[in-house]
Design a protein around this motif. Structure first.
Motif, short mmCIF file in Angstrom:
data_model
loop_
_atom_site.label_atom_id
_atom_site.label_comp_id
_atom_site.label_asym_id
_atom_site.label_seq_id
_atom_site.Cartn_x
_atom_site.Cartn_y
_atom_site.Cartn_z
N LEU A 59 0.84 -1.20 0.00
CA LEU A 59 0.00 0.00 0.00
C LEU A 59 0.87 1.25 0.00
CD1 LEU A 59 -2.99 0.63 -0.04
CD2 LEU A 59 -3.02 0.42 2.44
N GLU A 60 1.96 1.22 0.75
CA GLU A 60 2.90 2.35 0.75
C GLU A 60 3.43 2.63 -0.65
OE1 GLU A 60 7.34 3.54 2.43
OE2 GLU A 60 6.62 1.48 2.60
N HIS A 61 3.87 1.59 -1.35
CA HIS A 61 4.39 1.77 -2.71
C HIS A 61 3.31 2.35 -3.63
CE1 HIS A 61 8.32 -0.64 -3.13
NE2 HIS A 61 8.11 -0.51 -1.83
N LEU A 62 2.12 1.78 -3.56
CA LEU A 62 1.03 2.22 -4.44
C LEU A 62 0.58 3.65 -4.12
CD1 LEU A 62 -0.88 -1.15 -4.50
CD2 LEU A 62 0.07 0.00 -6.51
N LEU A 63 0.45 3.96 -2.84
CA LEU A 63 0.06 5.32 -2.46
C LEU A 63 1.13 6.33 -2.86
CD1 LEU A 63 -1.38 4.73 1.14
CD2 LEU A 63 -2.69 5.29 -0.91
N ALA A 64 2.37 6.03 -2.52
CA ALA A 64 3.46 6.96 -2.79
C ALA A 64 3.61 7.25 -4.28
CB ALA A 64 4.77 6.42 -2.21
N GLU A 65 3.48 6.23 -5.09
CA GLU A 65 3.62 6.41 -6.53
C GLU A 65 2.40 7.08 -7.15
OE1 GLU A 65 5.26 6.29 -10.36
OE2 GLU A 65 6.20 6.09 -8.39
N ASN A 66 1.21 6.61 -6.80
CA ASN A 66 0.01 7.07 -7.49
C ASN A 66 -0.52 8.42 -7.04
OD1 ASN A 66 -0.29 4.90 -9.34
ND2 ASN A 66 -0.96 3.61 -7.67
N ILE A 67 -0.35 8.78 -5.78
CA ILE A 67 -0.89 10.07 -5.33
C ILE A 67 -0.20 11.22 -6.05
CG2 ILE A 67 0.60 10.47 -3.32
CD1 ILE A 67 -2.10 11.36 -1.89
N ARG A 68 1.02 11.00 -6.47
CA ARG A 68 1.76 12.04 -7.19
C ARG A 68 1.21 12.27 -8.60
NH1 ARG A 68 5.33 10.00 -3.32
NH2 ARG A 68 6.72 11.58 -2.43
N ASN A 69 0.36 11.38 -9.08
CA ASN A 69 -0.32 11.61 -10.36
C ASN A 69 -1.39 12.70 -10.23
OD1 ASN A 69 1.16 9.59 -11.64
ND2 ASN A 69 -0.34 8.02 -11.10
N TYR A 70 -1.79 13.00 -9.01
CA TYR A 70 -2.87 13.95 -8.77
C TYR A 70 -2.42 15.25 -8.11
CZ TYR A 70 -5.49 9.73 -9.70
OH TYR A 70 -5.97 8.58 -10.28
N SER A 71 -1.20 15.26 -7.57
CA SER A 71 -0.73 16.47 -6.89
C SER A 71 0.79 16.55 -6.91
CB SER A 71 -1.20 16.46 -5.43
OG SER A 71 -0.69 17.58 -4.75
N ASP A 72 1.27 17.74 -7.22
CA ASP A 72 2.71 18.02 -7.15
C ASP A 72 3.11 18.49 -5.75
OD1 ASP A 72 3.13 17.42 -9.85
OD2 ASP A 72 2.64 19.46 -10.48
N ASP A 73 2.14 18.56 -4.84
CA ASP A 73 2.40 19.06 -3.50
C ASP A 73 2.86 17.99 -2.52
OD1 ASP A 73 1.55 21.71 -4.21
OD2 ASP A 73 -0.52 20.99 -4.10
N VAL A 74 2.91 16.73 -2.98
CA VAL A 74 3.30 15.63 -2.10
C VAL A 74 4.79 15.70 -1.81
CG1 VAL A 74 3.40 13.12 -1.84
CG2 VAL A 74 1.47 14.17 -3.06
N ILE A 75 5.12 15.66 -0.53
CA ILE A 75 6.52 15.58 -0.12
C ILE A 75 6.87 14.13 0.20
CG2 ILE A 75 8.21 16.24 1.65
CD1 ILE A 75 6.58 18.86 1.97
N ASP A 76 6.01 13.48 1.00
CA ASP A 76 6.34 12.13 1.44
C ASP A 76 5.09 11.38 1.88
OD1 ASP A 76 8.21 10.05 2.08
OD2 ASP A 76 8.02 10.56 4.19
N VAL A 77 5.12 10.07 1.71
CA VAL A 77 4.12 9.15 2.23
C VAL A 77 4.88 8.17 3.11
CG1 VAL A 77 2.39 7.40 1.68
CG2 VAL A 77 2.70 9.38 0.15
N SER A 78 4.55 8.12 4.39
CA SER A 78 5.30 7.30 5.34
C SER A 78 4.37 6.39 6.13
CB SER A 78 6.04 8.18 6.34
OG SER A 78 6.87 9.09 5.68
N PRO A 79 4.71 5.11 6.24
CA PRO A 79 3.89 4.21 7.05
C PRO A 79 4.08 4.50 8.54
CG PRO A 79 5.82 3.06 6.23
CD PRO A 79 5.84 4.43 5.61
N MET A 80 3.02 4.33 9.30
CA MET A 80 3.10 4.47 10.75
C MET A 80 3.69 3.18 11.32
SD MET A 80 -0.57 6.12 11.65
CE MET A 80 -1.02 7.74 11.04
N GLY A 81 4.54 3.32 12.29
CA GLY A 81 5.14 2.15 12.92
C GLY A 81 4.12 1.23 13.58
N CYS A 82 3.00 1.78 14.00
CA CYS A 82 1.94 0.97 14.63
C CYS A 82 1.12 0.20 13.61
CB CYS A 82 1.03 1.86 15.47
SG CYS A 82 0.18 3.14 14.52
N GLN A 83 1.40 0.43 12.34
CA GLN A 83 0.76 -0.28 11.22
C GLN A 83 -0.75 -0.04 11.14
OE1 GLN A 83 3.79 -3.88 11.98
NE2 GLN A 83 2.27 -4.36 10.43
N THR A 84 -1.18 1.17 11.51
CA THR A 84 -2.60 1.50 11.42
C THR A 84 -2.88 2.53 10.33
OG1 THR A 84 -2.44 3.19 13.14
CG2 THR A 84 -3.03 0.95 13.85
#
Length: 154
Positions: A59-84
């Motif tokens: 999900l991290e790979h898919l979110l990080a790659e695909n959200i950038r198709n909709y916005s140039d404002d993305v800096i980072d997508v990071s998973p939470m250590g608690c996995q929620t």
């Protein structure tokens, strides 16, 4: 019980009172010109359900790659250590409503995905640890709660 105020914003959030799924602003950092806005994108209920690592990694790979198709404002997508859930850092993007629209579009891309971006040893540090079916399950689950993403405390 008295809880000591912590330096980390999420450590000051009462995880027993939030109701996943939701999207909320978790913090702001103002620069000289720009503002970084950190979003808490919560998929599962804290201390009740955690996403399995392989599904979350995908999900991290898919979110990080695909959200950038909709916005140039993305800096980072990071998973939470608690996995929620995930943190998303955005530049000059202060709208939970617009963030929700981006996440919705991106999760629909997850459901349509037939492959995992950068799932190889050159581009990923644990290329064998992925689960596309699991990622789609959590994308579906998050989308099913779309009408409640703005309700953080239930």
């Amino acid at each position: 019980m008295t809880i000591k105020k912590m330096n980390v914003e999420s450590f000051n959030l009462d995880h027993t009172k939030v109701k996943a799924p939701y999207i909320r602003v978790a913090g702001y950092k103002d620069g000289k010109v720009d503002q970084v806005v950190k979003y808490d994108i919560r998929f599962t209920q804290p201390n009740v359900e955690q996403m399995p690592m392989r599904a979350m990694h995908t999900l991290e790979h898919l979110l990080a790659e695909n959200i950038r198709n909709y916005s140039d404002d993305v800096i980072d997508v990071s998973p939470m250590g608690c996995q929620t859930g995930f943190y998303m850092a955005m530049m000059n993007f202060d709208s939970v409503e617009k963030m929700s629209e981006l996440v919705e579009k991106t999760l629909k891309d997850v459901l349509a995905a037939e492959e995992i971006p950068a799932q190889n040893e050159v581009q990923c540090g644990f290329a064998s640890a992925h689960d596309l079916k699991g990622a789609k399950h959590y994308a579906e689950k998050m989308l099913a709660g779309r009408d409640e993403w703005d309700i953080v405390f239930g």
